[in-house]
Design a protein around this motif. Structure first.
Motif: not given
Length: 257
Positions: A94-120
């Motif tokens: 939720g807090s990290m920007p999209l451009d943090i993925l800019d230097y990856s080897s991926a062809g395309y990048t995006g954000i897929f943020y589920p706005l919820q608190s998760f507990t195993k």
């Protein structure tokens, strides 16, 4: 549209997301974790995913790679992962920007943020969980929307700067509220009292706040400016100076607002 998906991470988000994606008709191909035993804990929850402890996905059949690790580990994973051509790399923060993925080897990048608190181990219905999406590529957005809508009825397109505001609001609404309940438990336990007696109050307060709005729902000595009671409470809390200061600061903010 169904996707082949690899999950990079084996924490709380991955624990919930992997089986939910499979139940929605997608295929989980691999799950990565530095500790392969942790990866196996996730792959055991789905049909045929491979556990991995390395980030070489050159031969993966996955189309979408989901980074689901702690925020401070995202840059290292994104920079280290080796991906097939034309792959889509997203993170779930939720807090990290999209451009943090800019230097990856991926062809395309995006954000897929589920706005919820998760507990195993805690059951969760993802159909009402908001998913906040972002990408600079329109076709990627189409795919991410289809993926998110296969899980949830609440899908939003939110840019990084606005997602940060949502995340901060969520910290106040969820994390800080939960911490206040923990302090309440501690106060009750210190006096040898049963916490069960204030649970109905917590439930009613949250319900009323969501129903009529938090400002209208506010009650208590601070909103009444009952300074004598607040001073008495402050003295009671002097056994823990930090908690006493939290009480003072929040009370003053209620008065000021």
């Amino acid at each position: 549209m169904k996707f082949k998906i690899a999950i990079l991470g084996a924490g709380n988000v991955a624990w919930h997301l992997a089986p939910a994606l499979e139940e929605a008709g997608h295929q989980i191909t691999e799950v990565y974790a530095r500790d392969i035993q942790r990866a196996r804990l996730i792959t055991e929850r789905v049909y045929s995913a491979e556990p991995k402890d390395d980030l070489d996905f050159t031969n993966s059949q996955a189309q979408i790679f989901i980074i689901a690790v702690k925020d401070d580990a995202i840059p290292e994973v994104a920079d280290s992962v080796i991906l097939p051509e034309e792959s889509i790399l997203v993170h779930t923060s939720g807090s990290m920007p999209l451009d943090i993925l800019d230097y990856s080897s991926a062809g395309y990048t995006g954000i897929f943020y589920p706005l919820q608190s998760f507990t195993k181990g805690q059951k969760m219905d993802l159909s009402e969980v908001p998913f906040l999406l972002e990408s600079d590529d329109q076709e990627v957005m189409v795919r991410l929307k289809k993926l998110a809508k296969s899980l949830s009825n609440n899908v939003f397109t939110v840019r990084s700067k606005d997602r940060k505001a949502v995340h901060i609001a969520a910290v106040f609404a969820s994390n800080f509220s939960n911490h206040m309940i923990r302090i309440a438990e501690e106060i009750m336990r210190r006096q040898g009292l049963d916490f069960e007696m204030i649970k109905p109050l917590i439930i009613e307060t949250i319900s009323k706040s969501l129903d009529i709005g938090a400002k209208k729902a506010q009650t208590g000595p601070a909103i009444r400016e009952d300074f004598e009671v607040m001073e008495d409470h402050y003295r009671f809390l002097n056994y823990n100076e930090q908690v006493a200061e939290i009480y003072r600061l929040i009370s003053q903010d209620i008065i000021d607002s």
